[in-house]
Scaffold this motif. Structure first.
Motif, PDB file in Angstrom:
ATOM      1  N   ASN A  19      27.042  12.632   6.305  1.00  0.00           N
ATOM      2  CA  ASN A  19      28.118  13.428   5.704  1.00  0.00           C
ATOM      3  C   ASN A  19      27.709  13.999   4.345  1.00  0.00           C
ATOM      4  O   ASN A  19      27.143  13.292   3.518  1.00  0.00           O
TER       5      ASN A  19
ATOM      6  N   PHE B  42      17.219  10.702   7.170  1.00  0.00           N
ATOM      7  CA  PHE B  42      18.185  10.558   6.076  1.00  0.00           C
ATOM      8  C   PHE B  42      17.616  11.094   4.755  1.00  0.00           C
ATOM      9  O   PHE B  42      18.265  11.875   4.059  1.00  0.00           O
TER      10      PHE B  42
ATOM     11  N   ILE C 197      24.509  13.555  -0.281  1.00  0.00           N
ATOM     12  CA  ILE C 197      24.981  12.748   0.854  1.00  0.00           C
ATOM     13  C   ILE C 197      26.097  11.846   0.347  1.00  0.00           C
ATOM     14  O   ILE C 197      25.936  11.158  -0.674  1.00  0.00           O
ATOM     15  N   ILE C 198      27.217  11.829   1.062  1.00  0.00           N
ATOM     16  CA  ILE C 198      28.282  10.925   0.615  1.00  0.00           C
ATOM     17  C   ILE C 198      28.520   9.764   1.587  1.00  0.00           C
ATOM     18  O   ILE C 198      29.322   8.881   1.308  1.00  0.00           O
ATOM     19  N   GLY C 199      27.810   9.762   2.673  1.00  0.00           N
ATOM     20  CA  GLY C 199      27.966   8.650   3.608  1.00  0.00           C
ATOM     21  C   GLY C 199      27.307   8.984   4.929  1.00  0.00           C
ATOM     22  O   GLY C 199      26.775  10.086   5.110  1.00  0.00           O
ATOM     23  N   SER C 200      27.315   8.025   5.832  1.00  0.00           N
ATOM     24  CA  SER C 200      26.784   8.286   7.162  1.00  0.00           C
ATOM     25  C   SER C 200      27.562   7.468   8.186  1.00  0.00           C
ATOM     26  O   SER C 200      28.371   6.602   7.815  1.00  0.00           O
TER      27      SER C 200
END
Lengths: 299, 299
Positions: A188, A245, A259-262
């Protein structure tokens, strides 16, 4: 230690509960096999089963499921959003423990042959089991779908790997093959600009010149108003999760995006994440098979 | 899913192969229990066994091993570098799967009681099973060792948790308890200055004001001429590996020193490393029990 194989058959029925329950019953009927999960989608009109078992059990259960599906799903009447060419659309075998991809290819060919001989369903071998490069990709094999298959099978280059050049009247055609475990991994971004996610997806995916074992597209998460790079990691040893990533991280930087999360969707083999921990902790000489306690408990 | 418990008994014999082989035979004699590993050190004169089993089996095998050790190891003649107070020195029980630490405390107390009743060996409960704060730490319980135990047991505060205030004449005293799985995790620095590793170890370890569930010392790796922060992560959920690792990284920076690698020694639960991968990949809402494929295969 026993060899373990995963099988994830996809059936072209996601609505009729009696058929789905029948498949579940068959899935639970074979010794040495565990049904890990099954899910059905009614708009797709499709059910996906996840089974794990020993070499003999997984072959037996796969055949029995295909047989049941061929007796209870009529493709001449089937409709749904998901592309499909058979009552059992696709049967992938995945190496899980103490077994090679090559052994899973052998398993897939044995099951394919039995399906054809006993049920008279023509089979295309795909992915690692494919007999030609243009049969590796399922979408390409399935192109034309159930309705187009009678004609497709007559084309010079599309003779089935097992069976004659004519479909099973109600069960169509099935693809069988071996592949590596797949990890559905989404990253994300702190942007609502889908074009950035699309550009990055193109960079990381193999088809765009990126990592060979990564497929990816940009997706908008409407409820959160953020863009996502949605990936299928089709061989996490060939293309580790951390590599995709970190690449997304440095490519996003160009746009001032972070990137704020995955998300990991559904099941993942432990090794996909442990390989990632090894990278970030810079662990020297880690022996996954020997040093992970749980690996001594599986049998 | 079956509950799984690990037991890591330490015996004060690391030289006599007939006794060690006898222990191995006992370790393999109980249904529902797997002997994962055993290692003996002759200078320490000590053997460490690693077993995993179901709730009943692990209790049975632990008792049988302590019984065999009490019949074959004579502490009045035992010498070695490692501190020890009994033929079986310590019996920790560790929760592995679908079981709480509290349940392991109950298991430890049952086994402790049985050892005392049937073998007449006095028992101290330690770690999570301890009946008083000064009994949590094994080193403190064991202080005085076998030779000092007769006198220690007579001290007001050192009545055993099970048994009278007198040692078993040849088998001494045994500590039994529950604890979390331990991960031996070492971080290597690009310096040959051991004082830097010592300073950082003091910062990260609980006793120095650092992380509660981390023990650590500085160690010199003579063959590579580098200093190492050598840690025992005694509860990887309370103090995750990545947290110690990142703290060492930023503390080392003050000295212009970097991390050049790390080591995980021996066995680690998969979750210790998967938690670490979750951190670095910023995975949202990961469900370890449900999403890791192998967790569906253990039973």
């Amino acid at each position: 230690m026993a060899k373990l194989v995963e099988c994830i058959p996809n059936f072209s029925e996601g609505r009729d509960e009696s058929v789905i329950n029948g498949l579940v019953e068959v899935a639970k009927s074979v010794n040495g096999v565990t049904l890990l999960d099954h899910s059905s989608d009614s708009s797709h009109n499709r059910s996906v089963f996840t089974l794990v078992g020993d070499v003999d059990g997984i072959q037996e259960v796969a055949f029995k499921l295909v047989k049941y599906a061929s007796e209870h799903i009529d493709m001449t009447k089937q409709t749904g959003e998901h592309p499909r060419m058979g009552a059992t659309d696709v049967v992938p075998f995945v190496p899980i423990k103490d077994i090679t991809t090559e052994e899973c290819v052998e398993i897939s060919k044995k099951v394919a042959q039995r399906i054809n001989e006993e049920l008279d369903i023509p089979i295309f071998l795909y992915e690692e089991s494919a007999s030609a490069p243009d049969r590796v990709n399922l979408a390409r094999v399935r192109k034309g779908q159930f309705e187009g298959m009678p004609e497709k099978l007559l084309q010079e280059e599309w003779a089935p790997d097992f069976g004659d050049r004519k479909i099973h009247q109600t069960a169509g055609v099935t693809a069988v093959g071996a592949r590596m475990p797949l990890v559905a991994f989404n990253v994300n971004l702190d942007t609502s600009d889908i074009t950035i996610a699309n550009k990055i997806a193109k960079i990381v995916r193999g088809s765009g010149g990126g990592f060979k074992y990564c497929k990816g597209i940009g997706v908008m998460l409407e409820d959160r108003n953020i863009a996502q790079v949605s990936m299928n990691m089709v061989n996490f040893e060939g293309t580790p999760l951390y590599r995709a990533f970190e690449t997304i991280r440095f490519e996003a930087k160009r746009y001032g995006v972070s990137i704020i999360g995955s998300e990991v969707i559904g099941l993942t083999p432990a090794k996909a994440l442990i390989d990632t921990a090894e990278y970030y902790l810079q662990i020297e000489d880690f022996d996954y098979g020997k040093q992970v306690l749980e690996n001594h408990l599986l049998n």
